[in-house]
Design a protein around this motif. Structure first.
Motif, PDB file in Angstrom:
ATOM      1  N   LYS A  75      39.579  38.860  44.906  1.00  0.00           N
ATOM      2  CA  LYS A  75      40.121  37.805  44.063  1.00  0.00           C
ATOM      3  C   LYS A  75      39.416  36.493  44.393  1.00  0.00           C
ATOM      4  N   HIS A 180      44.599  47.677  32.757  1.00  0.00           N
ATOM      5  CA  HIS A 180      46.032  47.869  32.985  1.00  0.00           C
ATOM      6  C   HIS A 180      46.715  48.481  31.769  1.00  0.00           C
ATOM      7  N   TYR A 220      51.043  40.204  35.966  1.00  0.00           N
ATOM      8  CA  TYR A 220      49.915  39.293  36.157  1.00  0.00           C
ATOM      9  C   TYR A 220      50.023  38.114  35.202  1.00  0.00           C
ATOM     10  N   ASP A 280      51.140  37.733  40.546  1.00  0.00           N
ATOM     11  CA  ASP A 280      49.910  38.532  40.541  1.00  0.00           C
ATOM     12  C   ASP A 280      50.147  39.843  41.282  1.00  0.00           C
ATOM     13  N   ALA A 282      48.524  42.570  39.884  1.00  0.00           N
ATOM     14  CA  ALA A 282      47.471  43.360  39.266  1.00  0.00           C
ATOM     15  C   ALA A 282      46.760  44.206  40.316  1.00  0.00           C
TER      16      ALA A 282
END
Length: 291
Positions: A75, A180, A220, A280, A282
């Motif tokens: 990230k 996703h 997310y 977050d 994800a």
């Protein structure tokens, strides 16, 4: 007498069937299909360099007797790439429980990695805290975004695994949403006056008595402020599809968002150089394996 000489090594693709069996007997409420589907998804993910693909196993005489699934991702934090690791499912057979703590500590020792746990069982909280983990999320906020005043003039677009373009959305964000959506999540893009904003929502398994109305989890957003600013539009879009409640990781009530805060569940822990950002989830077990 059982020979005990366990060793720790990285999980390989050839181990997946045995790992599926191990996790199925360790987590009796989860079917084997659940584990194998998630492991297959882990097998095709992009990974940071030098990161194990699946995690580690504890092996005795050639047989897995314990495993710890790890989900690595990269990230951007303060403009720089940072490595995160979702410490996922951890199980050790009863005969080898004396090695469980050592096994866990030996597989989470990189100083450059921020380790985090998004589904810690209540009984494991003291163990995590003894290992140096601290809570970064203390509860859940059950929001009813359709009641929010925000979101006027915002349009909501669904993103499918094969969506080719969303106007104003960077390619990396679109790929995140498509990936996703393929996992079965709800991926949305909100078109605002400032540009397109990405959102992911995680479906919840039906569990009697937990939540009395249909709900999904915010998986997310770039920031909780983005969610609040788009909440009205998102809420009305999802309400028409039978999803009136959106659960948000939080450390207290969320201003500007109708709902109720609870500390009864939802606590999350981390250890490492970077604190995980609320909103977050994800590329964590909740998306890849399912809630």
């Amino acid at each position: 007498m059982l020979a005990v000489n366990p060793r720790i090594r990285e999980i390989l693709a050839s181990d997946l069937d045995a790992i599926g069996d191990l996790l199925t007997r360790g987590f009796v409420h989860r079917p084997r299909q659940y584990w194998m589907r998630g492991l297959r998804r882990q097998s095709t993910r992009s990974l940071p360099s030098d990161a194990p693909r699946y995690g580690y196993l504890l092996e005795n005489e050639g047989m897995p007797v314990g495993c710890l699934l790890l989900i690595y991702s990269s990230k951007i934090v303060d403009g720089e790439p940072a490595m995160f690791c979702n410490v996922s499912s951890w199980y050790v057979d009863p005969l080898f429980r004396n090695y469980a703590a050592l096994f866990a500590s030996m597989t989470q020792k990189r100083k450059d990695v921020s380790y985090f746990n998004v589904t810690p069982a209540f009984a494991t909280w003291p163990i995590l805290e003894a290992q140096g983990f601290v809570s970064h999320c203390s509860g859940l906020y059950f929001s009813v975004p359709a009641l929010a005043r925000s979101g006027r003039g915002i349009t909501v677009e669904a993103v499918a695994p094969d969506t080719a373009l969303i106007t104003g959305l960077p390619a990396a964000d679109l790929e995140l949403l498509r990936r996703h959506a393929e996992y079965g999540c709800i991926s949305l893009a909100c078109q605002t006056a400032e540009g397109a904003l990405p959102f992911i929502f995680l479906p919840l398994r039906k569990r009697r008595g937990v939540i009395p109305v249909p709900a999904i989890q915010l998986g997310y957003c770039r920031s909780i402020a983005d969610y609040i600013s788009c909440a009205g539009a998102i809420g009305r879009y999802l309400l028409r599809r039978g999803k009136p409640v959106i659960i948000v990781d939080a450390n207290g009530p969320v201003a500007g968002l109708p709902g109720i805060y609870s500390e009864a569940r939802g606590r999350k822990y981390f250890r490492g150089p970077h604190r995980p950002r609320l909103g977050d989830l994800a590329d964590t077990e909740l998306a890849i394996y399912g809630m």
